[in-house]
Design a protein around this motif. Sequence first.
Motif, short mmCIF file in Angstrom:
data_model
loop_
_atom_site.label_atom_id
_atom_site.label_comp_id
_atom_site.label_asym_id
_atom_site.label_seq_id
_atom_site.Cartn_x
_atom_site.Cartn_y
_atom_site.Cartn_z
N VAL A 1 -8.87 10.24 -17.70
CA VAL A 1 -7.49 10.46 -18.13
C VAL A 1 -6.91 11.64 -17.34
O VAL A 1 -7.65 12.39 -16.71
N SER A 2 -5.59 11.77 -17.38
CA SER A 2 -4.93 12.83 -16.60
C SER A 2 -4.06 13.70 -17.49
O SER A 2 -2.86 13.46 -17.62
N PRO A 3 -4.66 14.70 -18.12
CA PRO A 3 -3.88 15.58 -19.00
C PRO A 3 -2.88 16.43 -18.21
O PRO A 3 -3.03 16.63 -17.00
N PRO A 4 -1.87 16.95 -18.93
CA PRO A 4 -0.86 17.78 -18.25
C PRO A 4 -1.44 19.15 -17.87
O PRO A 4 -2.41 19.61 -18.48
N SER B 1 -8.02 14.95 -27.99
CA SER B 1 -6.94 14.27 -28.70
C SER B 1 -6.93 12.76 -28.43
O SER B 1 -6.42 12.00 -29.24
N VAL B 2 -7.48 12.33 -27.28
CA VAL B 2 -7.47 10.88 -26.99
C VAL B 2 -8.85 10.24 -27.16
O VAL B 2 -9.00 9.02 -27.05
N LEU B 3 -9.84 11.06 -27.46
CA LEU B 3 -11.22 10.57 -27.60
C LEU B 3 -11.35 9.36 -28.54
O LEU B 3 -12.02 8.38 -28.20
N VAL C 1 -14.44 10.42 -22.54
CA VAL C 1 -13.40 10.59 -21.52
C VAL C 1 -13.74 11.74 -20.57
O VAL C 1 -14.53 12.62 -20.91
N TRP C 2 -13.12 11.71 -19.41
CA TRP C 2 -13.30 12.82 -18.46
C TRP C 2 -12.03 13.03 -17.66
O TRP C 2 -11.14 12.15 -17.64
N CYS C 3 -11.93 14.18 -17.03
CA CYS C 3 -10.80 14.44 -16.14
C CYS C 3 -11.20 15.46 -15.09
O CYS C 3 -12.21 16.16 -15.24
N LEU C 4 -10.43 15.50 -14.04
CA LEU C 4 -10.63 16.51 -13.00
C LEU C 4 -9.25 17.05 -12.63
O LEU C 4 -8.51 16.40 -11.89
#
Length: 408
Positions: free
Chosen positions: A143-146, A181-183, A189-192
């Motif tokens: 996912v791509s959080p702000p 929050s989206v789990l 989930v993961w992000c970079l």
Amino acid sequence: MTAQGWIDNIRDHKKILFIQLRQPGKCPEHLQLVFHGEVLKKFRPVLTNQACIKVFGVMIDSDKSPTAGVEMHVNDMILYGKGSDEFRSELNIESDAHTLMSKRHMLHWTSQVSSTVRECTLLKDRLERTISTMYHNYGFVKVSPPTIVDVETEGGASLFNVKYYDTDRYLTQSSQLYLESVLPGYGNVWCLESSYRAEKSSTPRHLAEFKHLEAELSFVTLAELITHVEKVVTTLLESMSINVPSFKQITYTDAIRQLNELDFKTPHGKAYTTGDDLNDSAELRLLAHYDCPVFVTHFPSELKAFYMKRSVEYAGLTDSFDLLLPGVGETVGGSMRMTDYDELMDAFTKNDIDPSPYKWYTDTRVYGSCPHGGYGIGLERLIKAALYMKDTPIAHVRDVCLFPLYYS
Ligand code: 4AD
């Protein structure tokens, strides 16, 4: 035949001139060009360092060519963009750190001055591909959080403020709360993303902006989370050709005891006691002692962020861990998360944080709160540790950044 690229190096033997043409992404990446006769006379004035050219000529096998046993004998040329021989006088192996930093963009062009920046950039490119494949194979969703946010996660002291029109926002310190929050929708989930820390720390491992690899896992225990992190870090280090030793695991309390046994003192010259933070040099001392990657677990709650689950086993401690890697120290930070709504609200109050902007986060404790935990890996620190373990150490994590932002 044609070739196009940039002039990396020139050897001028008066009647014959050898050029090393850099053609990134092509094979060979460097091609030797030979200019002589009329074509040399015509183009000599523009054959300067970093000029961008297209050449026409004949490819010849040559044992003497330093570039993959072939060279091109040039019979015509187009100049796309002129270069300058001042390039090498401005930037060379004797350039000081300030010059190297102010002309950093040029270090990406050529390995003739220093190969560190280019090697780190290419290593990071490969590593990011490994990361994507690894999480994909694990069934994690990316996912791509702000990154411009209205909440703090890791303490107000290291927050960067930004003006967003007429409201106050921050540069994100961590995407963790967004992952949480989206789990419930995606499982794991993961992000970079970039994370930002306004830390006035001018050390070999601190940046104001760093690449933060974060993951959040549902239905795990602390022990399972630590096993998963060991697997992830081992996979990533192995992808950088490192023979990864077994990891050691100690508690924070063991670490304090061990530092005292080693007679290692705090920066104020005192013996370590419970409640003291483990700074860079304490971590490096522990690494030297154990001679392998070390998980330090169960930190006191006052040393850690508000969201960490309190340990049932050890009063006053958290279900948390840091992973220390050789050559760097702390490279991964993670924990189990508080799941109870009231306990979390209490943690907001104790940490003097207004919970109202966090509704998208606290709602996960209202609707189907689940046991979960996660971690963050500083990518620049991971690469610095990898290069240390490969016996090709770099001085600073800033070497791993395209255009580093740091406190000096
Ligand atoms: O230990 P930290 O602060 O943990 C968090 O931010 C958690 N919210 C992560 C999570 O659980 N999702 O930071 C995690 C890692 C550190 O171990 C370190 O590698 C890196 O981020 N890091 C930095 N790297 C370079 N410069 C800095 N100023 C850094 N601060 C943290």
